[in-house]
Scaffold this motif. Structure first.
Motif, short mmCIF file in Angstrom:
data_model
loop_
_atom_site.label_atom_id
_atom_site.label_comp_id
_atom_site.label_asym_id
_atom_site.label_seq_id
_atom_site.Cartn_x
_atom_site.Cartn_y
_atom_site.Cartn_z
N VAL A 224 -5.27 6.73 0.79
CA VAL A 224 -3.67 6.60 1.36
C VAL A 224 -2.80 6.50 0.06
N ASP A 225 -3.02 7.02 -0.99
CA ASP A 225 -2.18 7.15 -2.12
C ASP A 225 -0.90 7.83 -1.92
N PHE A 226 -0.84 8.69 -0.85
CA PHE A 226 0.48 9.43 -0.48
C PHE A 226 1.44 8.44 0.00
N ILE A 227 0.85 7.40 0.40
CA ILE A 227 1.80 6.54 1.16
C ILE A 227 2.14 5.04 0.45
N ARG A 228 1.41 5.07 -0.72
CA ARG A 228 1.83 3.81 -1.57
C ARG A 228 2.99 4.04 -2.66
N ASN A 229 3.72 3.21 -2.92
CA ASN A 229 4.83 3.27 -3.47
C ASN A 229 5.02 2.54 -4.94
N GLU A 230 5.81 2.41 -5.69
CA GLU A 230 5.73 2.04 -7.09
C GLU A 230 5.22 0.29 -7.00
N PHE A 231 5.89 -0.38 -6.05
CA PHE A 231 5.69 -1.76 -5.62
C PHE A 231 4.17 -2.03 -5.35
N ASP A 232 3.67 -1.09 -4.35
CA ASP A 232 2.15 -1.33 -3.86
C ASP A 232 1.27 -1.18 -5.21
N ARG A 233 1.69 0.02 -6.18
CA ARG A 233 0.67 -0.02 -7.27
C ARG A 233 0.85 -1.24 -8.11
N ALA A 234 2.20 -1.75 -8.46
CA ALA A 234 2.15 -2.91 -9.19
C ALA A 234 1.55 -4.11 -8.48
N LEU A 235 1.60 -4.35 -7.42
CA LEU A 235 1.00 -5.57 -6.80
C LEU A 235 -0.58 -5.39 -6.79
N ASP A 236 -0.90 -4.22 -6.56
CA ASP A 236 -2.66 -3.98 -6.71
C ASP A 236 -2.84 -4.41 -8.08
N GLU A 237 -2.25 -3.88 -9.34
CA GLU A 237 -2.71 -4.23 -10.54
C GLU A 237 -2.57 -5.40 -11.15
N ALA A 238 -1.58 -6.41 -10.20
CA ALA A 238 -1.44 -7.85 -10.42
C ALA A 238 -2.46 -8.57 -9.51
N SER A 239 -3.26 -7.88 -8.81
CA SER A 239 -3.93 -8.79 -7.93
C SER A 239 -5.35 -9.08 -8.59
N THR A 240 -6.09 -9.96 -7.97
CA THR A 240 -7.48 -10.30 -8.56
C THR A 240 -8.56 -9.28 -8.43
N ASN A 241 -8.27 -8.15 -7.27
CA ASN A 241 -9.27 -7.34 -7.29
C ASN A 241 -8.53 -5.63 -7.10
N PRO A 242 -7.88 -5.37 -8.44
CA PRO A 242 -7.23 -4.37 -8.55
C PRO A 242 -8.24 -3.09 -7.88
N GLY A 243 -7.51 -2.13 -7.06
CA GLY A 243 -8.39 -1.06 -6.72
C GLY A 243 -9.12 -1.07 -5.37
N TYR A 244 -9.12 -2.50 -4.87
CA TYR A 244 -10.01 -2.91 -3.75
C TYR A 244 -9.23 -3.36 -2.67
N ARG A 245 -9.62 -3.14 -1.41
CA ARG A 245 -8.91 -3.61 -0.09
C ARG A 245 -7.62 -3.09 -0.23
N ILE A 246 -7.26 -2.00 -0.22
CA ILE A 246 -5.86 -1.43 -0.48
C ILE A 246 -5.19 -1.35 0.96
N TYR A 247 -6.01 -1.31 2.06
CA TYR A 247 -5.35 -1.18 3.39
C TYR A 247 -4.82 -2.71 3.53
N GLU A 248 -5.51 -3.78 3.39
CA GLU A 248 -5.13 -4.94 3.44
C GLU A 248 -3.94 -5.49 2.61
N LYS A 249 -3.78 -4.63 1.42
CA LYS A 249 -2.76 -5.11 0.73
C LYS A 249 -1.34 -4.37 1.25
N PHE A 250 -1.41 -3.55 2.20
CA PHE A 250 0.03 -3.15 2.92
C PHE A 250 0.12 -4.39 4.00
#
Length: 467
Positions: free
Chosen positions: A264-290
């Motif tokens: 679902v990278d096609f629907i992620r924006n720069e804020f989604d990516r920054a949040l993911d990188e700052a999380s305790t589990n980057p790259g994981y549980r992407i659907y939950e991060k929406f």
């Protein structure tokens, strides 16, 4: 009271433009739904299971309540913050009577070896059944478990991981049911029959299904997201159970991981990516991060901070507190919806927590618009997943059991998810979202009763089933 109604495109165009990156198109939502379906098909297969981002774990729950079941059962709810021991009675008026004891697990126990944790639980269960005078009745017990399990049978669940509250590492890789059985064996004066273990979503589905027998789908919408649904056993290629001629299997989708492989990278924006990188589990549980409440709050905070730094909103207000990660709580944001249009009392109360006093109505309106946009996107993307499940099941009418506070507390979220589920679901299939009032432990008790009835089918049994 004077009110101020603003048009985002006209009154705060910079905010409006940035928020458009959180608005998926209908085509994108259809793509989300279809990719979810593809990932689920892979998750149910032997070849694709290990690489699917929607692994579709078997629950080994193959019976659903009809609402005509009667009896008394025990349940253990095991959650990250506390546990609850329950005695549940299903009576003849579609009524559930429940007596329960909440057990707070001391940190010293939670951090100790796994055996100490289960000994602690067993001692509390023994005390509970003695207090309720059912210690000699060998009542069926079900466990509702909020942690990651590898299910190998209805009553075999291998612990994969705890959440951060628990350090009982000695239990990881072991069968939770057997650990509790072994601990209870130290109380020979108490007879308890543990018959199965299920996750929270399945417990919610079963609890509602006893009241509304057309329930076929359960969704968790809170800090975490998960779902479960009724699948044809013919599609469950991972199932190697006995040929019991049962046509269905409840599936734990574990769909929080949808998108972990870039789907679902096609629907992620720069804020989604920054949040993911700052999380305790980057790259994981992407659907939950929406869609998880914690993550929605953080996305909103990041958008507000960006717009403040560009001077688009809250000009002259201090930025130090709003700059702190993970400080925006969704519960406070949900309360803003109680303000009528053009009134911003609750929005100002939220800003007060960030030391931003006497904000302009225009800025508070922009803040509400940001919140509504992020919440609406979460609802749209979850609708994509839910419509996928409805379309897979081919039922003309189902009820969807909803657990978690987002749907219940946020009218915008509830309205948007209903609208987009209708839009994305085959019109032949009707559905109704129902906020489940019963706990997942009630569902675990039902599961234990169904398992007992199945095990002793044809014999004298305490659980009545209309076959």
């Amino acid at each position: 009271m004077a009110t101020s109604i603003f048009k985002p495109e006209v009154d705060f165009p910079e905010v409006y433009k940035l928020c458009q990156t959180f608005v998926p198109s209908e085509d994108e939502l259809i793509k989300v739904r279809n990719i979810m379906d593809r990932e689920m098909t892979a998750g149910l297969s032997k070849e694709g299971h290990d690489r699917s981002s929607v692994p579709c774990f078997l629950s080994y729950v193959q019976d659903l309540p009809s609402g005509r079941e009667r009896g008394r059962f025990l349940a253990l709810e095991m959650m990250p913050t506390n546990c609850r021991i329950m005695l549940v009675r299903f009576s003849s008026e579609k009524d559930v009577y429940m007596s329960s004891k909440c057990v707070i697990i001391p940190h010293s126990i939670a951090a100790a070896r796994g055996t100490e944790l289960f000994n602690f639980l067993a001692s509390n269960i023994a005390a509970f059944v003695k207090d309720k005078k059912v210690d000699k009745e060998n009542l069926p017990m079900g466990i509702a478990f909020a942690f990651s399990l590898n299910k190998l049978a209805l009553d075999v669940g291998i612990l994969v991981a705890w959440t951060k509250e628990f350090g009982a590492t000695g239990a990881i890789g072991k069968d939770v049911v057997q650990l509790l059985r072994d601990a209870l064996a130290k109380y020979p004066e108490v007879i308890v029959n543990i018959l199965g273990i299920i996750n929270v979503a399945i417990g919610s589905l079963l609890a509602l299904c006893w009241i509304q027998p057309e329930t076929r789908l359960g969704v968790i919408m809170g800090n975490i997201t998960n779902s479960c649904y009724v699948e044809s056993v013919d599609n469950c290629h991972m199932y190697v159970g006995s040929d019991n001629n049962k046509p269905y299997m409840i599936i734990n989708t574990d769909w929080a991981h949808f998108g972990d492989g870039g789907q679902v990278d096609f629907i992620r924006n720069e804020f989604d990516r920054a949040l993911d990188e700052a999380s305790t589990n980057p790259g994981y549980r992407i659907y939950e991060k929406f869609s998880g409440a914690l993550y929605m709050g953080e996305l909103i905070r990041r958008v507000v901070e960006r717009l403040m730094r560009s001077g688009a909103i809250f000009e002259g207000q201090p930025i130090d507190v709003i700059s702190l990660q993970w400080k925006m709580e969704m519960s406070a944001l949900f309360e803003m919806e109680s303000d009528p249009p053009g009134v911003y009392i609750k929005a100002q109360e939220v800003m007060d927590k960030f030391r931003m006093r006497h904000c302009k109505d225009r800025d508070l309106a922009a803040f509400r618009y940001i919140c509504a946009t992020v919440v609406s996107r979460a609802a749209m993307l979850l609708a994509g997943g839910i419509s996928c499940l409805i379309n897979r099941m081919h039922y003309s009418q189902i009820s969807i059991s909803v657990d978690g506070g987002i749907y219940r507390l946020n009218p915008t979220f509830a309205a948007v998810i209903n609208k987009y589920t209708r839009l994305l679901t085959d019109p032949h299939y009707k559905f109704e979202y129902v906020v489940n009032q019963e706990s997942c432990g009630v569902g675990a008790a039902i599961m234990a009763g169904l398992a007992h009835a199945d095990k002793y089918r044809g014999e004298s049994k305490i659980f009545e089933l209309d076959f």
